[in-house]
Design a protein around this motif. Structure first.
Motif, PDB file in Angstrom:
ATOM      1  N   THR A  15       0.869  -1.168   0.000  1.00 50.38           N
ATOM      2  CA  THR A  15       0.000   0.000   0.000  1.00 50.38           C
ATOM      3  C   THR A  15       0.904   1.214   0.000  1.00 50.38           C
ATOM      4  O   THR A  15       1.762   1.351   0.868  1.00 50.38           O
ATOM      5  CB  THR A  15      -0.925   0.021   1.226  1.00 50.38           C
ATOM      6  N   ILE A  16       0.731   2.078  -0.993  1.00 48.11           N
ATOM      7  CA  ILE A  16       1.564   3.273  -1.129  1.00 48.11           C
ATOM      8  C   ILE A  16       0.670   4.481  -0.897  1.00 48.11           C
ATOM      9  O   ILE A  16      -0.337   4.661  -1.594  1.00 48.11           O
ATOM     10  CB  ILE A  16       2.237   3.349  -2.512  1.00 48.11           C
ATOM     11  N   TYR A  17       1.020   5.287   0.118  1.00 46.15           N
ATOM     12  CA  TYR A  17       0.257   6.476   0.466  1.00 46.15           C
ATOM     13  C   TYR A  17       0.954   7.713  -0.064  1.00 46.15           C
ATOM     14  O   TYR A  17       2.168   7.829   0.044  1.00 46.15           O
ATOM     15  CB  TYR A  17       0.139   6.608   1.993  1.00 46.15           C
ATOM     16  N   ASN A  18       0.192   8.642  -0.609  1.00 50.70           N
ATOM     17  CA  ASN A  18       0.733   9.938  -1.016  1.00 50.70           C
ATOM     18  C   ASN A  18       0.346  10.939   0.061  1.00 50.70           C
ATOM     19  O   ASN A  18      -0.780  11.410   0.119  1.00 50.70           O
ATOM     20  CB  ASN A  18       0.174  10.372  -2.368  1.00 50.70           C
ATOM     21  N   ARG A  19       1.290  11.273   0.906  1.00 48.14           N
ATOM     22  CA  ARG A  19       1.018  12.196   2.007  1.00 48.14           C
ATOM     23  C   ARG A  19       1.389  13.632   1.659  1.00 48.14           C
ATOM     24  O   ARG A  19       1.404  14.494   2.513  1.00 48.14           O
ATOM     25  CB  ARG A  19       1.750  11.731   3.250  1.00 48.14           C
ATOM     26  N   SER A  20       1.675  13.878   0.400  1.00 47.74           N
ATOM     27  CA  SER A  20       2.024  15.235  -0.032  1.00 47.74           C
ATOM     28  C   SER A  20       0.770  15.974  -0.506  1.00 47.74           C
ATOM     29  O   SER A  20      -0.317  15.409  -0.565  1.00 47.74           O
ATOM     30  CB  SER A  20       3.061  15.193  -1.152  1.00 47.74           C
ATOM     31  N   ARG A  21       0.940  17.201  -0.876  1.00 43.51           N
ATOM     32  CA  ARG A  21      -0.170  18.024  -1.377  1.00 43.51           C
ATOM     33  C   ARG A  21      -0.240  18.025  -2.895  1.00 43.51           C
ATOM     34  O   ARG A  21      -1.075  18.705  -3.471  1.00 43.51           O
ATOM     35  CB  ARG A  21      -0.016  19.453  -0.867  1.00 43.51           C
ATOM     36  N   GLU A  22       0.648  17.279  -3.515  1.00 45.61           N
ATOM     37  CA  GLU A  22       0.719  17.206  -4.985  1.00 45.61           C
ATOM     38  C   GLU A  22       0.518  15.764  -5.434  1.00 45.61           C
ATOM     39  O   GLU A  22       0.877  14.833  -4.721  1.00 45.61           O
ATOM     40  CB  GLU A  22       2.095  17.688  -5.472  1.00 45.61           C
ATOM     41  N   PRO A  23      -0.025  15.549  -6.620  1.00 42.56           N
ATOM     42  CA  PRO A  23      -0.130  14.177  -7.139  1.00 42.56           C
ATOM     43  C   PRO A  23       1.260  13.604  -7.420  1.00 42.56           C
ATOM     44  O   PRO A  23       2.200  14.346  -7.710  1.00 42.56           O
ATOM     45  CB  PRO A  23      -0.943  14.326  -8.426  1.00 42.56           C
ATOM     46  N   LEU A  24       1.386  12.285  -7.302  1.00 38.81           N
ATOM     47  CA  LEU A  24       2.645  11.593  -7.576  1.00 38.81           C
ATOM     48  C   LEU A  24       2.495  10.722  -8.808  1.00 38.81           C
ATOM     49  O   LEU A  24       1.487  10.020  -8.961  1.00 38.81           O
ATOM     50  CB  LEU A  24       3.050  10.710  -6.394  1.00 38.81           C
ATOM     51  N   ASP A  25       3.495  10.752  -9.676  1.00 38.09           N
ATOM     52  CA  ASP A  25       3.502   9.872 -10.838  1.00 38.09           C
ATOM     53  C   ASP A  25       3.879   8.461 -10.406  1.00 38.09           C
ATOM     54  O   ASP A  25       4.727   8.277  -9.536  1.00 38.09           O
ATOM     55  CB  ASP A  25       4.513  10.361 -11.880  1.00 38.09           C
ATOM     56  N   VAL A  26       3.266   7.476 -11.027  1.00 36.89           N
ATOM     57  CA  VAL A  26       3.558   6.073 -10.742  1.00 36.89           C
ATOM     58  C   VAL A  26       4.153   5.454 -11.998  1.00 36.89           C
ATOM     59  O   VAL A  26       3.607   5.605 -13.089  1.00 36.89           O
ATOM     60  CB  VAL A  26       2.278   5.307 -10.336  1.00 36.89           C
ATOM     61  N   ALA A  27       5.272   4.748 -11.828  1.00 39.23           N
ATOM     62  CA  ALA A  27       5.896   4.021 -12.934  1.00 39.23           C
ATOM     63  C   ALA A  27       6.068   2.567 -12.508  1.00 39.23           C
ATOM     64  O   ALA A  27       6.434   2.283 -11.373  1.00 39.23           O
ATOM     65  CB  ALA A  27       7.249   4.628 -13.283  1.00 39.23           C
ATOM     66  N   VAL A  28       5.780   1.659 -13.420  1.00 39.98           N
ATOM     67  CA  VAL A  28       5.954   0.230 -13.169  1.00 39.98           C
ATOM     68  C   VAL A  28       6.942  -0.284 -14.196  1.00 39.98           C
ATOM     69  O   VAL A  28       6.743  -0.113 -15.402  1.00 39.98           O
ATOM     70  CB  VAL A  28       4.609  -0.521 -13.272  1.00 39.98           C
ATOM     71  N   ASP A  29       8.015  -0.884 -13.710  1.00 40.23           N
ATOM     72  CA  ASP A  29       9.088  -1.360 -14.582  1.00 40.23           C
ATOM     73  C   ASP A  29       9.603  -0.235 -15.477  1.00 40.23           C
ATOM     74  O   ASP A  29       9.899  -0.426 -16.651  1.00 40.23           O
ATOM     75  CB  ASP A  29       8.640  -2.550 -15.432  1.00 40.23           C
ATOM     76  N   GLY A  30       9.664   0.978 -14.910  1.00 38.30           N
ATOM     77  CA  GLY A  30      10.210   2.112 -15.623  1.00 38.30           C
ATOM     78  C   GLY A  30       9.266   2.779 -16.609  1.00 38.30           C
ATOM     79  O   GLY A  30       9.645   3.715 -17.293  1.00 38.30           O
ATOM     80  N   ARG A  31       8.027   2.321 -16.655  1.00 41.47           N
ATOM     81  CA  ARG A  31       7.055   2.894 -17.603  1.00 41.47           C
ATOM     82  C   ARG A  31       5.935   3.603 -16.842  1.00 41.47           C
ATOM     83  O   ARG A  31       5.390   3.058 -15.880  1.00 41.47           O
ATOM     84  CB  ARG A  31       6.450   1.801 -18.469  1.00 41.47           C
ATOM     85  N   PRO A  32       5.561   4.806 -17.276  1.00 38.59           N
ATOM     86  CA  PRO A  32       4.462   5.519 -16.610  1.00 38.59           C
ATOM     87  C   PRO A  32       3.180   4.689 -16.625  1.00 38.59           C
ATOM     88  O   PRO A  32       2.832   4.079 -17.628  1.00 38.59           O
ATOM     89  CB  PRO A  32       4.289   6.782 -17.452  1.00 38.59           C
ATOM     90  N   SER A  33       2.490   4.648 -15.463  1.00 34.39           N
ATOM     91  CA  SER A  33       1.263   3.858 -15.414  1.00 34.39           C
ATOM     92  C   SER A  33       0.126   4.572 -14.693  1.00 34.39           C
ATOM     93  O   SER A  33      -0.927   3.978 -14.494  1.00 34.39           O
ATOM     94  CB  SER A  33       1.530   2.497 -14.770  1.00 34.39           C
ATOM     95  N   GLY A  34       0.329   5.813 -14.270  1.00 29.78           N
ATOM     96  CA  GLY A  34      -0.754   6.543 -13.617  1.00 29.78           C
ATOM     97  C   GLY A  34      -0.212   7.512 -12.589  1.00 29.78           C
ATOM     98  O   GLY A  34       0.965   7.861 -12.599  1.00 29.78           O
ATOM     99  N   GLU A  35      -1.095   7.925 -11.685  1.00 25.15           N
ATOM    100  CA  GLU A  35      -0.669   8.821 -10.611  1.00 25.15           C
ATOM    101  C   GLU A  35      -1.497   8.564  -9.367  1.00 25.15           C
ATOM    102  O   GLU A  35      -2.589   8.007  -9.436  1.00 25.15           O
ATOM    103  CB  GLU A  35      -0.747  10.287 -11.023  1.00 25.15           C
ATOM    104  N   ILE A  36      -0.938   8.970  -8.233  1.00 32.88           N
ATOM    105  CA  ILE A  36      -1.645   8.906  -6.957  1.00 32.88           C
ATOM    106  C   ILE A  36      -2.029  10.337  -6.609  1.00 32.88           C
ATOM    107  O   ILE A  36      -1.149  11.195  -6.489  1.00 32.88           O
ATOM    108  CB  ILE A  36      -0.755   8.330  -5.827  1.00 32.88           C
ATOM    109  N   PRO A  37      -3.309  10.641  -6.448  1.00 28.74           N
ATOM    110  CA  PRO A  37      -3.693  12.014  -6.124  1.00 28.74           C
ATOM    111  C   PRO A  37      -3.205  12.415  -4.735  1.00 28.74           C
ATOM    112  O   PRO A  37      -2.899  11.555  -3.901  1.00 28.74           O
ATOM    113  CB  PRO A  37      -5.223  11.979  -6.184  1.00 28.74           C
ATOM    114  N   ALA A  38      -3.125  13.707  -4.492  1.00 28.49           N
ATOM    115  CA  ALA A  38      -2.733  14.207  -3.170  1.00 28.49           C
ATOM    116  C   ALA A  38      -3.634  13.581  -2.114  1.00 28.49           C
ATOM    117  O   ALA A  38      -4.853  13.548  -2.261  1.00 28.49           O
ATOM    118  CB  ALA A  38      -2.841  15.725  -3.138  1.00 28.49           C
ATOM    119  N   GLY A  39      -3.043  13.009  -1.059  1.00 27.23           N
ATOM    120  CA  GLY A  39      -3.801  12.368   0.006  1.00 27.23           C
ATOM    121  C   GLY A  39      -4.340  10.995  -0.352  1.00 27.23           C
ATOM    122  O   GLY A  39      -4.998  10.356   0.467  1.00 27.23           O
ATOM    123  N   GLY A  40      -4.062  10.510  -1.548  1.00 29.80           N
ATOM    124  CA  GLY A  40      -4.591   9.218  -1.998  1.00 29.80           C
ATOM    125  C   GLY A  40      -3.663   8.062  -1.701  1.00 29.80           C
ATOM    126  O   GLY A  40      -2.613   8.219  -1.073  1.00 29.80           O
TER     127      GLY A  40
END
Length: 74
Positions: A15-40
């Motif tokens: 489980t990966i939490y984004n505790r920042s105020r900005e969305p975080l980019d998610v990469a799987v095996d070095g490839r972009p796959s989405g983002e985690i919204p702020a607080g998500g």
């Protein structure tokens, strides 16, 4: 630039939490796959029949981990 690969066993759940105020980019095996919204959060796990893991005869996940990381894996 300081991100490192994370090695987990096939039965582990993450489980990966984004505790920042900005969305975080998610990469799987070095490839972009989405983002985690702020607080998500996102949850990740291995799904049988979706991914393939090579398994060498006479070897196991933990044996390879010890070989690669030595005392750090103990």
């Amino acid at each position: 630039m300081s991100a490192r690969a994370l090695v987990v066993a096939p039965d582990d759940r993450l489980t990966i939490y984004n505790r920042s105020r900005e969305p975080l980019d998610v990469a799987v095996d070095g490839r972009p796959s989405g983002e985690i919204p702020a607080g998500g959060r996102i949850e990740a796990r291995f799904v049988n029949d979706v991914g393939t893991i090579a398994q060498l005869p006479g070897s196991s996940f933990y044996r390879r981990l010890r070989e690669k990381f030595g005392r750090l894996a103990s």
